[in-house]
Design an enzyme around this catalytic site. Sequence first.
Site, PDB file in Angstrom:
ATOM      1  N   TYR A 211     -11.273  -4.287   6.995  1.00 24.18           N
ATOM      2  CA  TYR A 211     -10.121  -3.593   6.527  1.00 24.18           C
ATOM      3  C   TYR A 211      -9.154  -2.954   7.367  1.00 24.18           C
ATOM      4  CZ  TYR A 211      -7.515   0.139   4.059  1.00 24.18           C
ATOM      5  OH  TYR A 211      -6.518   0.862   3.488  1.00 24.18           O
TER       6      TYR A 211
ATOM      7  N   LYS B  48      -3.308  -4.130   0.712  1.00 25.33           N
ATOM      8  CA  LYS B  48      -4.036  -4.416  -0.359  1.00 25.33           C
ATOM      9  C   LYS B  48      -3.732  -5.254  -1.419  1.00 25.33           C
ATOM     10  CE  LYS B  48      -5.295   0.552   0.490  1.00 25.33           C
ATOM     11  NZ  LYS B  48      -5.174   2.031   0.229  1.00 25.33           N
TER      12      LYS B  48
ATOM     13  N   SER C  62      -1.459   0.128   4.119  1.00 27.11           N
ATOM     14  CA  SER C  62      -1.901  -0.304   2.832  1.00 27.11           C
ATOM     15  C   SER C  62      -1.124  -1.293   1.849  1.00 27.11           C
ATOM     16  CB  SER C  62      -1.894   0.907   2.162  1.00 27.11           C
ATOM     17  OG  SER C  62      -2.844   1.768   2.535  1.00 27.11           O
TER      18      SER C  62
ATOM     19  N   VAL D 271       1.222   3.765   4.698  1.00 26.24           N
ATOM     20  CA  VAL D 271       1.263   5.040   5.450  1.00 26.24           C
ATOM     21  C   VAL D 271       2.023   4.407   6.925  1.00 26.24           C
ATOM     22  CG1 VAL D 271      -0.736   6.176   4.618  1.00 26.24           C
ATOM     23  CG2 VAL D 271      -1.049   4.731   6.645  1.00 26.24           C
TER      24      VAL D 271
ATOM     25  N   TYR E 171      -0.270   5.212  -5.808  1.00 32.91           N
ATOM     26  CA  TYR E 171      -1.403   6.169  -5.625  1.00 32.91           C
ATOM     27  C   TYR E 171      -1.183   7.330  -7.072  1.00 32.91           C
ATOM     28  CZ  TYR E 171      -2.122   4.051  -1.162  1.00 32.91           C
ATOM     29  OH  TYR E 171      -2.341   3.252  -0.110  1.00 32.91           O
TER      30      TYR E 171
END
Length: 606
Positions: free
Chosen positions: A189, A67, A64, A259, A241
Amino acid sequence: MSTVVDALIGKIFSETCSNRGGELADYIPELAAVPPDSFGICIATVDGYVYEVGDTRLPFTIQSISKPFTYALALADRGAEAVAEKIDVEPSGEPFNEISLDPMTERPRNPMINAGAITAASLVAGPDVDSRFERIREAYSRYAGRELTFNEAVYASESHTGHRNRAIGHMLRSFDIITGDPDEAVDLYFRQCSIDVTCRDLSLMAATMANNGVNPVTHDTVLAPVLVERVLSVMSTCGMYDGAGKWLYEVGLPAKSGVGGGIVAVLPGQIGIAIYSPRLDAHGNSVRGVEACRALSAELELHFLHVTRAARAAIRARYSASDAPSRMRRTPVERATLDDVGKRSRIYELHGDLLFAGAETAVREIGGVDEDLEVVVVDVRRVDDVSGVACRMIDTLRGTLAQRGCAVAFVDPGGLLGNSRSDLTGDTGRVFADLDAAVQWCEDVLLDRHCRSARQPASLAVTEHPVLSALDPEQLDRLTRDLEIRTFDRGEHIVHRGDSASGLFLILSGKVSTTITDQAGSTYRIITLSAGMSFGEMPMMLDSRFLNDVRADTAVTVAVLTPERYADMASKEPALKVALLERLASGAYEQLDLMLRSLLRQGNGS
């Protein structure tokens, strides 16, 4: 060579190593197979220097952390307005893989959660999914400054288990957020998350963001500054997050976790941070990564709301005692020695706000000088603010240099570094109120080490004075009979600017300074003279007035040839006058040379 910053990072690394909390991301089989206690920390500066400790060259997948970089590419491809029509920029307060949209806008709440990231991937320009992925990989490589590779095994594992992300993709298609094939967007993705990086790579990617979109190593402009602002803004509020608020409060850096175990953080204009440790907390963030970032922010005072007032280098000027000597007049042998070994000294003038980044550049440069450097002077008179970590870094630097046999002094009249003039002694550190006194000390250290003979004496008899060395014994006897011996206390004015000629002053002991005072009342030292030197020659020979003040720096003893005795000698003993004038002319030339060289430092604003 290990530096002060290496020691600080190493300390945090050691303290964090004992934390074995958290679990691997076992919902992706390949991620569950990585060594669980791998750990690395990197800090990359905006001039491309990387500090690293631990497993910083171990490859792992970006996950991630990809992103913000894909979001940046989408902004560059489509424009901010078009992307804003598809993705909001509000914190979600929900887990990163929540299958939901904002109930009011019916858009993903931000590009840092999976729904927003899949949408961002769908906005990357290209004729097909393969070419779009290649553009993503190339973009990441430009941030990292090297070619990054694709991890087929992790991709296959993610693709095999990624049903929730496919559900998110089809939800996005049902709301026309994605207008093409949702499976292609999700597959893209998966691919971007499966690019291999190292902790070092991530630190340079973060440093590129910190450097306004310019890679600090390759100098490649990867992203426009206006888009850097947008990406870092979203990272600040959404990058961690549903733990983003606490992160911003405690750490205070735009950041993104993955992660795979990585975390990147950015201090705009200064540094990029990357940490790798694969054990995750309940939010999906690296346990050690969060702890280490918190410690780095606290120890190095990195909170982005505590920034320097001006983004400029901390080192304003650097030079040696040979380049800009003190105003202390030296003997010919001493001057020759300083010309030979003066390059073994270094004077650093610092300015601005000395927080972590400014101190880091300064201590890295000063600590990385040649091993044969023997004396360092650090001038902080123009520093406006000094953080606690900067004080500690500079004090550690002082100790490191002292261990190498390098004498250290500070010009710190305001005590910004926390040291008074009595705190540090000897060659391990001295504190001076003005730069010239520190440079004079610097020269004295070099002379003590390299000039064992023909040094300037502390005192001498009048017959030993160098001005009289050109006289034969008979001339010397005739001249010294009429010299007047006078003494002055420390701080006493010997002559004032505007005084009429009062004779030739031969210094037998102590030190005097010639000074001038401007209209604002500020006093400037022109030159310092000691035993064996003289002053008053020009007013006496030209029958003019003194152009400057002369003040005793210490208790002083002088022998004075009065104007009356000089006039009598000129008329009755012309040979004696000529011999004396020749010696005085030689001394005046030496004094002028010293004054011109010392003006180099004044030309730099010292």
